[in-house]
Design an enzyme around this catalytic site. Structure first.
Site, PDB file in Angstrom:
ATOM      1  N   LYS A  97       0.713  -0.928   0.337  1.00  0.00           N
ATOM      2  CA  LYS A  97      -0.314   0.181  -0.093  1.00  0.00           C
ATOM      3  C   LYS A  97       0.925   1.157   0.156  1.00  0.00           C
ATOM      4  CE  LYS A  97      -3.916   2.681   2.795  1.00  0.00           C
ATOM      5  NZ  LYS A  97      -4.368   2.392   3.996  1.00  0.00           N
ATOM      6  N   SER A  99      -9.317   2.764   2.953  1.00  0.00           N
ATOM      7  CA  SER A  99      -9.148   2.965   1.914  1.00  0.00           C
ATOM      8  C   SER A  99      -7.988   2.117   2.065  1.00  0.00           C
ATOM      9  CB  SER A  99      -7.889   4.151   3.370  1.00  0.00           C
ATOM     10  OG  SER A  99      -7.109   3.351   3.816  1.00  0.00           O
ATOM     11  N   SER A 151      -9.489   0.012   7.157  1.00  0.00           N
ATOM     12  CA  SER A 151      -9.395   0.393   6.503  1.00  0.00           C
ATOM     13  C   SER A 151      -9.159  -0.317   5.711  1.00  0.00           C
ATOM     14  CB  SER A 151      -8.379   0.932   5.643  1.00  0.00           C
ATOM     15  OG  SER A 151      -8.818   2.770   5.404  1.00  0.00           O
TER      16      SER A 151
HETATM   17  N1  GLN Z   1     -12.924   5.303   6.713  1.00  0.00           N
HETATM   18  C1  GLN Z   1     -12.558   5.033   7.915  1.00  0.00           C
HETATM   19  C2  GLN Z   1     -11.801   7.334   7.674  1.00  0.00           C
HETATM   20  O1  GLN Z   1     -12.099   7.354   5.959  1.00  0.00           O
HETATM   21  C3  GLN Z   1     -11.145   4.510   8.346  1.00  0.00           C
HETATM   22  C4  GLN Z   1      -9.838   5.161   7.169  1.00  0.00           C
HETATM   23  C5  GLN Z   1      -8.673   3.937   7.442  1.00  0.00           C
HETATM   24  O2  GLN Z   1      -8.976   3.075   8.078  1.00  0.00           O
HETATM   25  N2  GLN Z   1      -7.293   4.537   7.038  1.00  0.00           N
HETATM   26  O3  GLN Z   1     -11.249   7.365   7.956  1.00  0.00           O
END
Ligand code: GLN
Length: 485
Positions: free
Chosen positions: A78, A153, A177
């Site tokens: 990632k 994400s 995410s």
């Molecule tokens: N969807 C969540 C956010 O926007 C989680 C994102 C994440 O785990 N990096 O914060």
């Protein structure tokens, strides 16, 4: 030979050890497949010459007899992990083209095992989002359905594993995410206990929540690779001081008698199709001898407001480092130092990081700090205690949904609030720092994958992976591949 790219990490490891395939051949097969599926935009950066260099080194180790089980196995990272040979951008214009002078600990450890990096995967900018639509470089598509979001994400990591353009990918989970994109793409993802993997070299979002993990086809593959990732790192001040652990050891334990806690009220919030598939999965667990017990997680229902105070608060502090001075984007024209900082941040950061910086600065400001930030920290503790109580008194593991339905479509949830609300089942485990994973368990009428979540007590990744593997031994959902991949 059959299509190598359909293999699991475990299968590839055996093929490499038996010298039935070389690391170089394998790397080439994946690079060709990545090239053939550029439409997914799962990768932000691919550098075949660097990948092949690593593959040749792996082949050398195999020839010398110094290889380990992961030597020569490809992996995608990632773009939140910094890498020396590939740019590290966190999918932000702020870090466009940024070359890190060092590798993140996670990357470094897997490199040491001889894993071969295929490239960097797309994500929401600074890992803020649930769809990859917040990437400054454009969204990633879900190979199951191009109208569906791949989740976020870590949407690039989930999409590439689902499309078999990587056998495994690293990912990060701050509030879901890893689990949510794995769920939306029909693959298996694990977020270990906060503090077990090192955060060194992970571009920071919310430091008390950010956790590295992996997305793969199977729980077995997750166990194999995660074992090389976790472990104390003195460069991360919140790293847990524990000796290394082989997470594959308990994989095949009998789960007979394991008490699985089910927050029944959460299941009431699901679409009928997803609910039916979760009920099916629960029946499978019962048939394996697990015992289902009802649990109440009503405090965890406060997870979304708590998370969306704490995470932006930490983000506003972490992102203050992007000032155009030391690295990252610097505006071309400015009047003085303050103007340079303002313009650089304005040009370099996208709308979602800006929104979170504003929220975070607000909840940390004088007069609001006690009302929002301190209150949120207190409720965070209550949520963690609620999980602790459930594990102390009722169950060994928790079975929960990941989301209220299969992947939604791009454009379906356009306002930030409805996206934030969709994190309701993943943020509680993050706030409590618990290991959790997401497993495929069905496919909707529209052809989009269904998934469930398992949550274990702190440091019990072995039990978590064992429970997941037991399900995958008697089901085939994790073996399904989207048409054309
Ligand atoms: N969807 C969540 C956010 O926007 C989680 C994102 C994440 O785990 N990096 O914060």
């Amino acid at each position: 030979m059959t299509d190598l790219t359909q293999s699991t990490v475990t299968q590839l490891s055996k093929l490499l050890a038996a010298k039935e395939v070389s690391a170089e051949e394998l790397a080439k097969a994946y690079l060709d497949k990545i090239d053939a599926h550029k439409e997914l935009h799962a990768y932000l950066d691919v550098r075949p010459e660097e990948t092949l260099k690593q593959a040749k080194e792996a082949d050398k180790k195999i020839a010398e007899g110094t290889a380990g089980p992961l030597t020569g196995v490809p992996i995608a990272h990632k773009d939140i992990f910094v890498t020396k040979e590939w740019p590290s951008t966190a999918a932000s214009k702020m870090l466009e083209g940024y070359m890190s002078p060092f590798d993140a600990t996670v990357v470094e450890r897997l490199k040491k095992e001889g894993m071969v990096c295929l490239g960097k995967t797309n994500c929401d900018e600074f890992a803020m989002g649930s769809t990859t639509a917040n990437s400054a470089y454009g969204k990633t598509l879900n190979p199951w359905d191009k109208d569906a979001v791949p989740g976020g994400s870590s949407g690039g990591s989930a999409s590439c594993v689902a499309a078999r353009t990587a056998p495994i990918a690293t990912a990060t989970d701050t509030g879901g995410s890893i689990r949510q994109p794995a769920a939306f793409c029909g693959v298996t993802g694990i977020k270990p206990t906060y503090g077990r993997p090192s955060r060194w070299g992970m571009i920071a979002f919310a430091s008390s929540l950010d956790t590295a993990g992996v997305i793969a086809q199977t729980a077995e593959d997750c166990a194999l690779v995660l074992s090389s990732i976790i472990g104390f790192d003195k460069r991360d001040s919140t790293s847990i001081e524990l000796p290394p652990e082989d997470l594959t050891i308990d994989l095949n334990q009998d789960i007979k008698g394991k008490r699985i806690g089910v927050p029944r009220k959460w299941l009431e919030k699901l679409s009928p199709g997803l609910k039916a598939s979760l009920e099916e999965a629960l029946k499978k667990y019962q048939s394996l001898g697990a015992e289902l017990v009802d649990i109440d997680l009503s405090k965890a229902d406060l997870g979304v407001p708590v998370y969306y105070i704490i995470a932006p608060a930490e983000a506003s502090s972490n992102l203050s480092r992007y000032d155009g001075v030391r690295y990252g984007h610097r505006a071309g024209k400015y009047a003085d130092l303050l103007d340079m900082i303002k313009k650089s941040r304005d040009e370099g950061l996208g709308p979602e990081p800006k929104r979170r910086i504003l929220i975070g600065t607000y909840v940390l400001s004088h007069g609001y700090y006690d009302a929002y930030y301190i209150k949120a920290q207190k409720v965070r503790r209550l949520i963690a205690q609620e999980f602790d109580n459930a594990f102390a008194n009722k169950c060994d593991i928790i079975f929960a949904p990941v989301s209220t339905d299969a992947a939604f479509s791009f454009g379906d949830k356009n306002d930030p609030l409805s996206l934030y609300l969709s994190d309701l089942f993943t943020v509680p485990g993050s706030l409590a720092g618990l290991p959790s994973m997401s497993l495929p368990c069905g496919i909707s009428d529209k052809g989009r994958p269904y998934a469930f979540q398992l949550i274990a007590p702190r440091l019990q990744e072995s039990s978590l992976l064992n429970t997941a593997h037991a399900y995958q031994l008697v089901t085939d959902w994790h073996k399904k591949v989207p048409a054309g991949y």
